[in-house]
Design an enzyme around this catalytic site. Structure first.
Site, PDB file in Angstrom:
ATOM      1  N   SER A 122       0.823  -1.214   0.000  1.00  0.00           N
ATOM      2  CA  SER A 122       0.000   0.000   0.000  1.00  0.00           C
ATOM      3  C   SER A 122       0.854   1.261   0.000  1.00  0.00           C
ATOM      4  O   SER A 122       0.356   2.334  -0.318  1.00  0.00           O
ATOM      5  CB  SER A 122      -0.922   0.015   1.224  1.00  0.00           C
ATOM      6  OG  SER A 122      -0.158   0.017   2.418  1.00  0.00           O
ATOM      7  N   HIS A 143      -3.233  -3.627  -5.388  1.00  0.00           N
ATOM      8  CA  HIS A 143      -3.474  -3.110  -4.038  1.00  0.00           C
ATOM      9  C   HIS A 143      -4.943  -3.259  -3.664  1.00  0.00           C
ATOM     10  O   HIS A 143      -5.786  -2.492  -4.108  1.00  0.00           O
ATOM     11  CB  HIS A 143      -3.039  -1.639  -3.942  1.00  0.00           C
ATOM     12  CG  HIS A 143      -3.273  -1.053  -2.589  1.00  0.00           C
ATOM     13  ND1 HIS A 143      -3.642   0.257  -2.395  1.00  0.00           N
ATOM     14  CD2 HIS A 143      -3.219  -1.611  -1.345  1.00  0.00           C
ATOM     15  CE1 HIS A 143      -3.786   0.486  -1.102  1.00  0.00           C
ATOM     16  NE2 HIS A 143      -3.541  -0.637  -0.452  1.00  0.00           N
ATOM     17  N   GLU A 155      -6.477  -1.411  -6.829  1.00  0.00           N
ATOM     18  CA  GLU A 155      -5.640  -0.556  -7.671  1.00  0.00           C
ATOM     19  C   GLU A 155      -4.625  -1.438  -8.411  1.00  0.00           C
ATOM     20  O   GLU A 155      -3.845  -2.143  -7.777  1.00  0.00           O
ATOM     21  CB  GLU A 155      -4.908   0.478  -6.814  1.00  0.00           C
ATOM     22  CG  GLU A 155      -5.842   1.483  -6.155  1.00  0.00           C
ATOM     23  CD  GLU A 155      -5.123   2.423  -5.190  1.00  0.00           C
ATOM     24  OE1 GLU A 155      -5.522   3.594  -5.098  1.00  0.00           O
ATOM     25  OE2 GLU A 155      -4.162   1.982  -4.513  1.00  0.00           O
ATOM     26  N   ASN A 193      -4.530   6.226  -1.187  1.00  0.00           N
ATOM     27  CA  ASN A 193      -3.733   6.638  -0.022  1.00  0.00           C
ATOM     28  C   ASN A 193      -3.077   7.995  -0.219  1.00  0.00           C
ATOM     29  O   ASN A 193      -2.848   8.728   0.747  1.00  0.00           O
ATOM     30  CB  ASN A 193      -2.686   5.578   0.311  1.00  0.00           C
ATOM     31  CG  ASN A 193      -3.302   4.404   1.048  1.00  0.00           C
ATOM     32  OD1 ASN A 193      -4.426   4.478   1.531  1.00  0.00           O
ATOM     33  ND2 ASN A 193      -2.573   3.302   1.128  1.00  0.00           N
TER      34      ASN A 193
END
Length: 286
Positions: A122, A143, A155, A193
């Site tokens: 991540s 991800h 992702e 993120n």
């Protein structure tokens, strides 16, 4: 490479994230090899998967026969060589670059030349992880979000040298797993993120600056901004240690002050207040 012919998936690391990915794979019809470092950890993960599939049977989201067939598609091992015939291997071990580099270097010696190697990182660079192998074109990021069986997004991360074939094969697997995959480049934090971590850090700083309680901050963001979950509840769910680690990794790459974890949450991490998994974080849990 891997192409539409993906039939057998390996998952390395069967913690909360890895076991969730393995569950998705067996539900989607893939023969799945799960690798843990000990039989005990493997059995624990297998029990967790069986429990969640059992819950789906109780809720009539799948039949008992479908559950049994899915569980039969899962094999467990402590030996990496048992992943030799996988079409795709997804790594979900500890978020430490050195450990991932060692693992990918070892995997390259074991799997077929056309096997796709994916990392669920991540916060680390997929390109740096790919540097561990002589064939970086086969390495991509996949991800998933926690809990993987419930969160719709994955992702698909293109590293600097990822091939189109590897990226599209990973994307196709993501779709078959029932996810909504998106394409993104290997930049710090990828998409979610990169946006969410500094935003959550801002929220945590507001706790002290506005002298607001976690309950009121969560209410403000759910009732005032339409968030489905308040920031304190979310960080407790993700894990305060996980959030601090991701923040530190982003700050190291970008040097933007908003990326750095606020002192309050670092102190909580250091005190063992990790959120739901430890029983205490911003809130106390039974």
């Amino acid at each position: 490479m891997g192409a539409p012919g993906t039939r057998r998936i390996g998952v390395i690391g069967l913690g909360a994230m890895g076991s969730g990915i393995a569950q998705l794979a067996i539900e989607a019809g893939y023969e799945t090899v799960g690798r843990e470092v000990s039989d005990e950890l493997g059995s624990k993960a297998s029990g967790r998967i069986a429990h969640f599939l059992g819950r789906k049977v109780e809720k009539e989201k799948m039949t008992a026969a479908e559950r049994d067939a899915a569980l039969a598609r899962l094999s467990l091992t402590t030996d990496l060589s048992d992943l030799a015939d996988c079409d795709l291997v997804i790594e979900a071990i500890v978020e430490e670059l050195g450990a991932k580099l060692d693992l990918f270097a070892e995997l390259e010696r074991i799997v077929r030349p056309d096997t796709i190697l994916a990392t669920n990182t991540s916060a680390l660079s997929v390109t740096e992880i790919a540097a561990a192998v002589a064939t970086p074109e086969r390495v991509v990021g996949m991800h998933f979000f926690n809990p993987a069986p419930l969160m719709p997004l994955v992702e698909i991360v293109r590293a600097e040298l990822s091939s189109d074939e590897a990226v599209e094969a990973a994307f196709a697997v993501g779709e078959r797993l029932g996810k909504r995959p998106i394409h993104c480049q290997d930049t710090p934090g990828f998409v979610v993120n990169r946006v969410l971590i500094p935003l959550l850090n801002d929220c945590i700083r507001v706790l002290d600056e506005a002298r607001v309680s976690p309950e009121d901050l969560d209410t403000a963001m759910t009732a005032g901004a339409g968030w489905p979950m308040g920031p304190c509840t979310l960080v407790d769910l993700v894990g305060i240690d996980v959030h601090v680690h991701a923040s530190e990794a982003l700050y190291e790459k970008l040097r933007e002050p908003r990326m750095a974890p606020p002192p309050r949450i670092v102190a909580m991490r250091n005190a063992g207040l990790l959120g739901r998994k430890s029983g205490r974080g911003f809130y106390t849990y039974e």
